[in-house]
Design an enzyme around this catalytic site. Structure first.
Site, PDB file in Angstrom:
ATOM      1  N   GLY A 168       0.608  -1.243  -0.041  1.00 30.42           N
ATOM      2  CA  GLY A 168      -0.048  -0.242   0.255  1.00 30.42           C
ATOM      3  C   GLY A 168       0.296   1.289   0.334  1.00 30.42           C
ATOM      4  N   TYR A 169       1.171   2.023  -1.255  1.00 31.90           N
ATOM      5  CA  TYR A 169       2.335   2.841  -1.112  1.00 31.90           C
ATOM      6  C   TYR A 169       1.397   4.082  -2.085  1.00 31.90           C
ATOM      7  CZ  TYR A 169       6.328   0.889   0.396  1.00 31.90           C
ATOM      8  OH  TYR A 169       7.824   1.302   0.701  1.00 31.90           O
ATOM      9  N   GLU A 220      11.985  -3.527  -3.922  1.00 33.19           N
ATOM     10  CA  GLU A 220      11.207  -3.755  -5.253  1.00 33.19           C
ATOM     11  C   GLU A 220      12.046  -3.038  -6.840  1.00 33.19           C
ATOM     12  OE1 GLU A 220       8.284  -0.509  -4.885  1.00 33.19           O
ATOM     13  OE2 GLU A 220       7.107  -1.843  -6.648  1.00 33.19           O
TER      14      GLU A 220
END
Lengths: 391, 369
Positions: free
Chosen positions: A132-133, A249
């Site tokens: 959830g960014y 990431e």
């Protein structure tokens, strides 16, 4: 060295005995990945066995500590495991944002209790995580996020929404950036929370992409209650964790630039489809492009290897994940363009069955240089953090 | 993929020596004096043993390998040091070592290792490094051979003592070691862009004894492939050094030059191009190191990696030197400023031992298409 050779032989024997036959075939598409999680339906008995066997040895996370169920391998041992898996074309047993992103951050920032609670389930593939960014008004400018977490004494109350949440509709838990202080500079006042996606007030809505598929979602939080024990790190200091996680990431997405294991090279693929004259690919322009691409692809693969080795030797540059992310994703877009050129008019097929996979994959790849921080954001990071160019 | 401690030490000492003894100002002074090479610099390099880096211990070399030669060449690229290191001590020595008999190696390699003898490869006749169309012939005449033909663009060839002449014809590819002063050898030189001279060499019925033939008649193909790999990977290392130095100077300028009341390095248009170039240079570093390591290991991927490295570094050094001039603006175009020297040397390195197109084509063929 002798120990490493023993390790290699043992690993080879174990893989030979334990890797199911269908897990040694190249993945045909993203559909062949195993994501695990509470609701996962295994695509085959082989996929299930492969995950269970690898997880039991901790080899889904070869370098993580054994106390949390990881493989506990040294750098050279992990490299050997990778090489031996590649040798037989073994698939990755588990694709997981828990492995690629959250886990490393937990190992560094979480309490002992939190590590015990979350890490073993990541390694076994029992919990599927989402990230959830991004928010509708916080994309490249991530730190301007507005999703709010209010301190309600024994819990936080979450309100707001996220966007581009990969597989939010399929995930069990979320690691989420929330704002816990609005009266300060935007990078301060951000906290890092973990919570269950089945919590009351969480809802998701898939976003259909130009490729016709929906790997991303909008995610809404309407008075979601999160126990305080699920805060990772210090309150209002979540940005540091967020950034650390982003380096993982980027490295993951940058890996898209690598040549697929067990696959033919671009030039050979083109020659097989287009034909050859005197052993040379018939279309001279395509041959030149394929050669240029393969040169970059090979040099990029070597660069990942070199940077990994340098990092182990303590010589790494901090922002190298930005280089890999930028280069790898641009390379993957080029790869997809060449696949389209080789497939030619047949490649335009947009059927929902496997015949349309090529064009969908080409369209999907255009997101590579956007997701996880755009190419332009990576170039900003390289310019400022590595080259030291003035702001 | 990291340098060993010894390799890193060699690199550091090469950097220290070259910045002291062969700065760009020395190249400029050489040019302004109308000269085309730097014999004193070569003497100093020889005193340090550099010409013996790839030569086996048995022939008075250091046997330090191609990674060792590569790190020195990278540093030479940084200061644009001119010497016969690549042409004689690396390329020619490798060919002799591959192809020569025990006696021939003993005859030539110790001299090359000490720096007293310089040898150069005289192979190309087309200007395109096209070794498939060599027309220079060697005909047997009793106990001797008679060589006839023309070699083109042998850089610094007029200053070499020994010419490794590649002949073709029906017999196949052969290599002869011919003394440059032999009767029938004549040489015309022309000034090239980086202030060196390239020699067009004519062999007019040059008679050499049979012991000038390295290896067997028509038996040079495999050794030539190895030599092309050596030349490609090592020349890529030199280009890498040129790229790095040009880039560092350019980034330095971005941090210092002001326009519109700001450092030009604050402009995103320039920042992104610099960042892109940095990434390309990082990628070419890996290409070079892998190619050099493959030579030392004589691995089966040797040729693929060598051509990959030469092709990649040719592209990157073109980009680095072009951006170097562009980002310096008008001053980058002036002779007074040094950045143009890098562009000129890069142009020569890019052509040497096969250009981008040669190696991208060779790469494709080696990869089976």
């Amino acid at each position: 060295m002798e120990n490493l050779e023993t390790f290699r032989q043992d690993t080879r024997d174990w893989l030979e005995a334990n890797c199911p036959e269908d897990m040694r075939q190249p993945m045909r598409s993203d559909e062949d990945q195993c994501w695990g999680g509470r609701n996962w339906v295994f695509k085959s008995e082989g996929q299930k066995l492969w995950l269970e066997r690898m997880a039991a040895k901790g080899w889904t996370a070869p370098r993580w500590p054994t106390e949390y169920g990881g493989g506990g391998l040294s750098g050279p041992e992990a490299k050997i495991l990778g090489e031996e898996m590649a040798r037989i074309g073994a698939r990755r047993p588990l694709s997981s944002f828990g492995l690629d992103m959250l886990g490393p951050a937990l190992l560094l920032y979480a309490t002992e209790e939190q590590k015990q609670q979350y890490i073993p389930d990541i390694i076994k593939g029992k919990i599927r995580w989402c990230q959830g960014y991004s928010e509708p008004n916080a994309g490249s400018d991530l730190a301007s996020l507005r999703t709010k977490a209010e301190d309600m004494g024994d819990h936080y109350l979450i309100n707001g929404s996220k966007v581009w949440t990969s597989y939010a509709d399929k995930a069990d838990w979320i690691f989420c950036l929330v704002r816990t202080d609005f009266d300060c500079a935007k990078h301060e006042g951000i906290s890092f929370l973990l919570f269950d996606m089945t919590s009351e007030g969480v809802s998701t809505k898939p976003i259909k992409l130009i490729s016709g598929t929906s790997p991303f979602c909008e995610t809404f939080f309407d008075n979601v209650q999160v126990p305080k024990a699920q805060l990772v790190g210090t309150l209002n200091k979540g940005w540091e964790i967020a950034k650390y996680l982003l380096t993982h990431e980027r490295a993951m997405i940058g890996g898209f630039g690598l040549a697929g294991g067990g696959m033919k090279g671009m030039g050979q693929m083109a020659a097989a489809k287009r034909g050859t004259t005197d052993g040379r690919l018939r279309d001279a322009s395509l041959r030149a492009e394929a050669s240029s691409f393969e040169i970059d692809e090979m040099a990029f693969g070597l660069t990942i290897e070199r940077i990994t080795d340098e990092t182990k030797a303590g010589q790494g540059t901090g922002a190298s994940s930005s280089i890999l992310k930028m280069y790898g994703t641009e390379l993957n877009k080029l790869r997809q363009e060449l696949f389209m050129a080789i497939g030619a008019t047949d490649a335009l097929n947009f059927d929902t069955d496997s015949k349309g996979a090529l064009v969908r994959s080409w369209l999907r790849s255009k997101a590579n240089s956007i997701e996880g921080g755009t190419t332009e954001v990576q170039l900003n990071i390289i310019a400022k953090r590595i080259l030291g160019l003035p702001a | 993929m990291i340098l060993s401690e010894e390799q890193q030490l060699l690199k550091d000492s090469a950097r220290a020596f070259l910045s002291e003894s062969a700065p760009i100002s020395a190249l400029r002074a050489m040019r302004d004096a109308g000269e085309d090479h730097m014999p004193e610099l070569w003497t100093k390099m020889s005193e340090m043993g550099w010409p013996g880096i790839v030569i086996p211990d048995a022939y008075s070399g250091l046997e330090f390998g191609y990674v060792g030669a590569g790190v020195v060449l990278e540093e030479m690229g940084r200061t644009l040091a001119l010497s016969p290191f690549l042409s004689s001590a690396v390329v020619a020595a490798s060919l002799i070592n591959q192809l020569g008999s025990e006696q021939q190696k003993e005859k030539y390699l110790p001299g090359i290792a000490s720096g007293e003898l310089t040898a150069v490869l005289a192979a190309d006749e087309t200007g395109y490094f096209d070794l498939s169309s060599i027309e220079t012939t060697a005909s047997e005449s009793g106990d001797a051979y008679v060589l006839s033909g023309n070699k083109r663009g042998v850089i610094d060839g007029h200053n070499a003592d020994l010419l490794l002449v590649v002949t073709g014809g029906d017999a196949g590819m052969s290599v002869f070691a011919v003394e440059s002063g032999a009767e029938g050898v004549s040489c015309e030189t022309r000034l090239i862009v980086d202030s060196q001279r390239a020699a067009d060499i004519t062999f007019d019925s040059v008679t050499v004894s049979s012991d000038a033939l390295l290896g067997s008649l028509g038996g040079a193909s495999e050794a030539m492939e190895f030599t092309i790999d050596v030349a490609a990977a090592c020349s890529a290392a030199e280009m890498l050094g040129i790229s790095i130095e040009t880039f560092e100077r350019t980034v330095g300028y971005l941090k210092e030059r002001e326009q519109f009341g700001e450092k030009i390095g604050t402009f995103q248009g320039l920042q992104h191009r610099a960042a892109q170039l940095f990434a390309e240079i990082e990628v070419s570093k890996s290409a070079v190191l892998a190619a050099l390591q493959a030579l030392d290991a004589n691995s089966e991927k040797r040729s693929v990696l060598a051509s990959m490295a030469k092709a990649k570094c040719s592209k990157v050094v073109r980009n680095a030197t072009e951006e170097g001039v562009q980002m310096h603006g008008g001053i980058g175009m002036t002779d007074e400023f040094d950045i143009g020297f890098f562009m000129k040397r890069a142009a020569v390195c890019r052509q040497a031992y096969g250009d981008y197109h040669f190696h991208a084509d060779r790469f494709a063929s080696l990869r089976g298409y």
